[in-house]
Design a protein around this motif. Structure first.
Motif, PDB file in Angstrom:
ATOM      1  N   ALA A 227      44.902  42.293  47.396  1.00  0.00           N
ATOM      2  CA  ALA A 227      44.620  43.647  46.901  1.00  0.00           C
ATOM      3  C   ALA A 227      45.710  44.109  45.951  1.00  0.00           C
ATOM      4  O   ALA A 227      46.896  44.091  46.294  1.00  0.00           O
ATOM      5  CB  ALA A 227      44.487  44.614  48.071  1.00  0.00           C
ATOM      6  N   THR A 228      45.307  44.528  44.777  1.00  0.00           N
ATOM      7  CA  THR A 228      46.243  45.143  43.829  1.00  0.00           C
ATOM      8  C   THR A 228      46.191  46.661  43.900  1.00  0.00           C
ATOM      9  O   THR A 228      47.012  47.328  43.275  1.00  0.00           O
ATOM     10  CB  THR A 228      45.917  44.700  42.393  1.00  0.00           C
ATOM     11  N   LEU A 229      45.254  47.191  44.643  1.00  0.00           N
ATOM     12  CA  LEU A 229      45.096  48.631  44.794  1.00  0.00           C
ATOM     13  C   LEU A 229      44.763  48.924  46.256  1.00  0.00           C
ATOM     14  O   LEU A 229      43.734  48.476  46.758  1.00  0.00           O
ATOM     15  CB  LEU A 229      43.984  49.130  43.870  1.00  0.00           C
ATOM     16  N   VAL A 230      45.653  49.624  46.951  1.00  0.00           N
ATOM     17  CA  VAL A 230      45.488  49.935  48.373  1.00  0.00           C
ATOM     18  C   VAL A 230      45.446  51.452  48.532  1.00  0.00           C
ATOM     19  O   VAL A 230      46.317  52.162  48.011  1.00  0.00           O
ATOM     20  CB  VAL A 230      46.643  49.351  49.215  1.00  0.00           C
ATOM     21  N   VAL A 325      40.868  60.244  39.580  1.00  0.00           N
ATOM     22  CA  VAL A 325      41.691  59.075  39.247  1.00  0.00           C
ATOM     23  C   VAL A 325      41.326  57.892  40.134  1.00  0.00           C
ATOM     24  O   VAL A 325      41.169  56.760  39.651  1.00  0.00           O
ATOM     25  CB  VAL A 325      43.186  59.428  39.376  1.00  0.00           C
ATOM     26  N   LEU A 326      41.173  58.119  41.438  1.00  0.00           N
ATOM     27  CA  LEU A 326      40.835  57.023  42.346  1.00  0.00           C
ATOM     28  C   LEU A 326      39.463  56.435  42.015  1.00  0.00           C
ATOM     29  O   LEU A 326      39.270  55.212  42.087  1.00  0.00           O
ATOM     30  CB  LEU A 326      40.868  57.504  43.794  1.00  0.00           C
ATOM     31  N   ALA A 327      38.528  57.284  41.672  1.00  0.00           N
ATOM     32  CA  ALA A 327      37.201  56.778  41.324  1.00  0.00           C
ATOM     33  C   ALA A 327      37.284  55.855  40.108  1.00  0.00           C
ATOM     34  O   ALA A 327      36.640  54.791  40.069  1.00  0.00           O
ATOM     35  CB  ALA A 327      36.253  57.944  41.055  1.00  0.00           C
ATOM     36  N   ARG A 328      38.076  56.228  39.111  1.00  0.00           N
ATOM     37  CA  ARG A 328      38.223  55.370  37.929  1.00  0.00           C
ATOM     38  C   ARG A 328      38.933  54.070  38.269  1.00  0.00           C
ATOM     39  O   ARG A 328      38.514  52.985  37.858  1.00  0.00           O
ATOM     40  CB  ARG A 328      38.991  56.110  36.833  1.00  0.00           C
ATOM     41  N   ARG A 329      40.015  54.177  39.031  1.00  0.00           N
ATOM     42  CA  ARG A 329      40.790  52.977  39.354  1.00  0.00           C
ATOM     43  C   ARG A 329      39.959  51.994  40.173  1.00  0.00           C
ATOM     44  O   ARG A 329      39.985  50.782  39.931  1.00  0.00           O
ATOM     45  CB  ARG A 329      42.054  53.360  40.137  1.00  0.00           C
ATOM     46  N   LEU A 330      39.237  52.484  41.167  1.00  0.00           N
ATOM     47  CA  LEU A 330      38.442  51.595  42.005  1.00  0.00           C
ATOM     48  C   LEU A 330      37.273  50.992  41.243  1.00  0.00           C
ATOM     49  O   LEU A 330      36.903  49.834  41.448  1.00  0.00           O
ATOM     50  CB  LEU A 330      37.941  52.345  43.244  1.00  0.00           C
ATOM     51  N   ASP A 332      37.269  50.319  38.089  1.00  0.00           N
ATOM     52  CA  ASP A 332      37.793  49.358  37.120  1.00  0.00           C
ATOM     53  C   ASP A 332      38.398  48.127  37.773  1.00  0.00           C
ATOM     54  O   ASP A 332      38.595  47.105  37.097  1.00  0.00           O
ATOM     55  CB  ASP A 332      38.848  50.023  36.237  1.00  0.00           C
ATOM     56  N   ALA A 333      38.740  48.212  39.068  1.00  0.00           N
ATOM     57  CA  ALA A 333      39.392  47.088  39.737  1.00  0.00           C
ATOM     58  C   ALA A 333      38.416  45.922  39.885  1.00  0.00           C
ATOM     59  O   ALA A 333      37.235  46.120  40.180  1.00  0.00           O
ATOM     60  CB  ALA A 333      39.902  47.514  41.105  1.00  0.00           C
ATOM     61  N   PRO A 334      38.882  44.691  39.678  1.00  0.00           N
ATOM     62  CA  PRO A 334      38.001  43.527  39.898  1.00  0.00           C
ATOM     63  C   PRO A 334      37.514  43.486  41.335  1.00  0.00           C
ATOM     64  O   PRO A 334      38.185  43.956  42.254  1.00  0.00           O
ATOM     65  CB  PRO A 334      38.911  42.336  39.571  1.00  0.00           C
TER      66      PRO A 334
END
Length: 964
Positions: A227-230, A325-330, A332-334
């Motif tokens: 995971a790169t985003l937790v 912000v979280l909605a965009r990051r998640l 965009d995350a692979p």
């Protein structure tokens, strides 16, 4: 033959008098001290045990860890691989045995739950083993009895159960982590088909959110590595839960070392500060109901069909920005490179939604593995505590067996378990202590400790370890296996025979080899649970987004957990990571909530439930700047009445406010009284000094040497440096990997025979820990922006130019041939000049005879390689000199020089994130030398020119710029 301490037996009529809270300032040095009166009162009773006060090794053969010798060499410790169980989960450990006495616990590097690291609770298990307040004999009611009498009473009951097929018979346990015990319970239910098994655990009491998300047959296993985003939703991945040690190791993997990758970003949304929130790159404080609103709104933005279009968004503007912000990051995350984790404070439907969000983001099978669930507890409402108490009041329970649980203390207050138990004609309790539940049952019988019994245990991922004892039961206690076997009517068998027979039935061919391998390595080969596909068919509906004016959040205490560790003096005196107080729990409030109620830290309030249920409780307040408003965090595990002399009467009991449903709306009333906390650190600001420099990842990439720029370096000396051609020991501590868990502090205490001083002495600033974990909350990056809290472990610096050596009139503090700053105890005359001259304040003075007094630890628990210091001498960190000497002797016997990794200090070994490196600075290829060449390396108070051997790697965070 290993001698154990003579353990006093206190008559029931004197139990309350003998259980005053321990305070080392009240020692036998005072002629009329409480400790002296207690000692004289119980000596007559304890003399009866003197003739039988020996406990040798177990009758069965136990196997040393991997390559340790089979024979016992006097003076040489032997390590055994075993497991410690907590809340139904096992953690693999290595236990050091000195002449048959367990004295120290290390993590098992082969076990997936520890990888060599430990939790503070694991380190403190040795003190619990030797606790003189542990149950010593069977009791029938309030009178001491015998095992023969209990066996006779059990035989009578067993006949009645068999005649009625177990009708009216109930079994109450905690979560079951033993495959053998789970099989025994299944056999017990076959023998008594009308009997019912119930389970209760105050900390991990059921998994309704997981069941709703994935079904009843699976458990999620977290693996943060890919995971790169937790994102955590009121969950503490590092401080709580069966996978905390392993998760800490994996979460910080990309942040430690000479060149941290900083590929992972951690977002924490929480109502009360946690270790996870303090190390997160971005943190948001919200009350639980707003966290639930944010989670459902996030699911709606990510296209989850369960999230209705009319789900209310959070009221807070900052929370709404986080949502976008979280909605965009998640999005965009692979796929498979994110991880979302819900906490127990959220409604089951919200927890289920977050688990299913992981599935939608492709995380199942990667950051979240779903494995076959081990039978840790019975399923269904009919097996709940509510069903049991209802049946007891209705007269439907004629016999109750309670195994390793204390529901009279920690069950929800609306169930009134103690009152319901009065309707049961016959009951028996098996436990380590004669606790609140034991005093209400017909029989209480002592249970063997994890280090005294044969068993087995599932880890959080299903991996099984064989629990092998290191010593015969000190108090002739029995294991749950032996009690349940007797209750079933099976032929008499030892715990060893029961566990071995269970595994032999699963591995009939080549069993002996598999058994020996499991004992030597601490892991049963190929025993991890298999991955399974979850069933995500159950509908999820949003909870009622109630907004009470003030809500209670209950959480396990970092020292006592759910209360079962309340009598452990090491844990009671271990400073809490976020508040730095000891020997207490406190009602935690946010600053605005405190101002609204005109409260300050130390004020005592009366807390009551708005619905009138439960009992009001008085508690001291602690105002936390990073706490969510509208929430009161109430740590559990205190206010014990029958924990033992250490834990009785300490803190307040939050269980009297906790019901089986929520939310827990409460009200606060100021009492006008105040409470004095025993705090080890009152200043959490660096006051403008560069004690712990920090930078963001962007700043670090532009200026990798920022730590030297903001921390002045040492000046040149007029004196030539002393040559150390062979060994030059040093240490480095990576602040980027330190999570403030305090495992190093308690590991050092266990290794070096550091005494407990008690609350009064802590309040006087006389705590004896050789390594402290300072906490700073005003760290700024190079742009002046606030970053997360910085935790900074501070042992003795072992300065090359040590200020302490210059002022000692008797040469008690000197350098040795390897450059260590050593303390010669038999020279010290207690002038304390060295402490006054130490700028790091890492030297400790024995103002009183703390050792061998009160309930610190009995002599068999001491490490024989370390001197037990007397009153009136100075002591400090020695870099575990006894371990250095042991490794040097072994190397000389093999005819080779010391190699990197031969010496591992106690603090280094216990660290779950591998933040500490120790080794020979004369070896340029050693790990510590490589880390010291990092551009983040800096010396603490370098401007004083002490040239410390201990240095630090500065903190680098990876914040989301859109949330600045």
């Amino acid at each position: 033959m290993t001698h154990r301490p003579v353990i006093p037996i206190v008559p029931a009529s004197e139990a309350s008098d003998a259980s005053e809270a321990f305070d080392a300032s009240d020692t036998a040095d005072t002629p009329d001290s409480l400790a002296r009166r207690n000692f004289l009162r119980v000596m007559a009773a304890s003399a009866a045990l003197a003739g039988g006060a020996c406990s040798g090794p177990p009758k069965e053969a136990i196997v040393p860890y991997v390559h340790m010798p089979e024979g016992m060499v006097p003076g040489r410790p032997i390590f055994y691989a075993t497991a410690l169980t907590r809340h139904g989960y096992g953690t693999g450990v290595l236990v050091e045995s000195n002449m048959g006495r367990p004295t120290k616990i290390e993590g098992n590097p082969r076990h997936p739950a520890s990888l060599g690291g430990t939790h503070p609770f694991d380190q403190a298990a040795v003190l619990q083993l030797w606790d003189p307040d542990r149950s010593q004999a069977p009791y029938r009611g309030a009178a001491m009895s015998t095992w023969q009498a209990f066996d006779a009473a059990l035989a009578v009951q067993r006949t009645q159960w068999r005649d009625r097929d177990g009708e009216g018979l109930r079994l109450l346990t905690g979560n079951i982590g033993s495959p053998t015990l789970a099989a025994q319970i299944a056999h017990w239910l076959e023998r008594y088909p009308k009997a019912v098994w119930h389970a209760h655990d105050p900390v991990h009491d059921g998994t309704p959110g997981i069941d709703l998300a994935f079904g009843d047959a699976v458990d999620p296993v977290l693996d943060p590595s890919p995971a790169t985003l937790v994102v955590t939703f009121d969950a503490d991945l590092l401080g709580q839960g069966p996978g905390a040690v392993r998760q800490a190791h994996d979460l910080m993997a990309d942040r430690r070392g000479t060149a941290p990758a900083l590929a992972r970003r951690i977002y924490a949304i929480e109502s009360s500060p946690t270790l996870t929130g303090e190390i997160a790159d971005n943190r948001l404080a919200l009350p639980p109901h707003d966290i639930e609103r944010l989670a459902w709104s996030l699911a709606r933005k990510l296209g989850m069909p369960e999230a209705a279009a009319d789900t209310p968004a959070p009221d807070d503007a900052t929370a709404r920005r986080w949502l976008d912000v979280l909605a965009r990051r998640l999005a965009d995350a692979p796929a498979g490179q994110s991880l979302l984790v819900p906490g127990d404070s959220l409604a089951p439907s919200t927890q289920a939604l977050i688990w299913r969000l992981n599935a939608r983001l492709g995380n199942l099978g990667r950051a979240v593995r779903t494995v076959a669930r081990s039978p840790r507890r019975p399923r269904g409402d009919g097996h709940s505590m509510a069903a049991l108490t209802q049946a007891m009041r209705a007269g439907q329970v004629s016999a109750l067996l309670v195994i390793d649980a204390n529901p009279a203390y920690d069950a929800p207050c609306d169930l009134d378990f103690g009152g319901a138990l009065g309707h049961v004609p016959w009951s028996a309790h098996l436990g380590l202590y004669r606790d609140e539940t034991a005093r209400l049952t017909t029989w209480h019988i002592p249970m063997a400790h994890d280090l005294e019994r044969w068993s087995d245990a599932h880890a959080w991922d299903g991996t099984v370890s064989i629990v092998q004892p290191l010593i015969a039961p000190l108090n002739a206690g029995r294991s749950a296996h032996e009690l349940l076997s007797a209750a079933t009517g099976d032929p008499p068998a030892s715990g060893h025979a029961i566990v071995r027979a269970h595994w032999q039935a699963h591995q009939p061919s080549g069993f002996d080899d598999v058994w020996q391998l499991a004992l030597r390595t601490g892991v049963v080969p190929d025993s991890a649970s298999a991955d399974v596909s979850p069933e995500m068919q159950r509908p999820i509906t949003p909870p009622l987004f109630a907004i009470p004016p003030l809500v209670a959040r209950f959480t396990p205490d970092p020292a006592t957990d759910g209360g079962e560790l309340a009598n452990n003096a090491w844990l009671q005196e271990l400073p809490r990571a976020l508040t730095r107080h000891t020997w207490d729990n406190a009602a935690l409030l946010g600053p605005l909530t405190a101002r609204m109620h005109h409260l300050a830290t130390g004020d005592i309030v009366r807390i009551r439930r708005v619905d009138g249920r439960g009992q009001p409780v008085e508690a001291p307040v602690w105002v936390m700047p990073r706490h969510a408003e509208g929430v009161v965090t109430l740590p559990l595990g205190y206010g014990r009445r029958h924990a033992g002399r250490v834990g009785n009467g300490v803190g307040f009991d939050a269980y009297v406010l906790r019901t089986s449903d929520g939310p827990h709306a409460i009200a606060l009333d100021a009492t006008g009284a105040t409470h004095a906390f025993a705090v080890v650190q009152t200043q959490t600001s660096m006051a403008g000094r560069g004690l712990a420099p920090a930078a963001t990842a962007a700043e670090y990439r532009r200026h990798p040497h920022f730590a030297q720029r903001h921390a002045p370096q040492a000046a040149e000396s007029l004196y030539p440096r002393w040559p150390y051609p062979h060994e030059r020991w040093g240490m480095t501590i990576d602040l980027n990997a330190c999570i403030g868990c305090n495992a190093c502090t308690i590991a050092c205490q266990a290794e070096n025979n550091i005494p407990v001083v008690g609350k009064t002495e802590v309040g006087r600033g006389r705590v004896m820990h050789w390594i402290r974990v300072d906490r700073y909350d005003d760290a700024r990056d190079t742009a002046g922006q606030p970053v997360r809290t910085v935790f900074q472990p501070v042992p003795c610096m072992h300065c090359e130019d040590a200020p302490c050596e210059l002022v000692c009139p008797v040469g008690a503090t000197v350098h040795d041939s390897a450059g260590l700053n050593v303390q010669v105890y038999n020279r010290c005359v207690g002038t304390r000049f060295c402490s006054n001259n130490c700028p790091y304040k890492v030297r400790r003075f024995n103002f009183l005879q703390y050792s061998n007094q009160g309930d610190d630890r009995p002599p068999p628990a001491y490490n024989p390689e370390v001197t037990v210091r007397r009153r009136g001498v100075m002591e400090k960190c020695t870099y575990c000199l006894q371990r250095v000497t042991r490794a040097r002797i072994e190397a000389e016997k093999l005819g080779r020089p010391l190699r990197d990794g031969d010496v591992v200090t106690a603090c280094q070994a216990s660290c779950p994130t591998q933040a500490i490196a120790f080794g020979n600075l004369a070896d340029p290829d050693s790990q510590v030398s490589q880390r010291k060449r990092s551009p983040r390396n800096f010396d603490l108070l370098a401007e004083l020119n002490t040239r410390p051997r201990t240095s630090y790697a500065a903190l680098v965070t990876n914040p989301d710029e859109d949330l600045a």
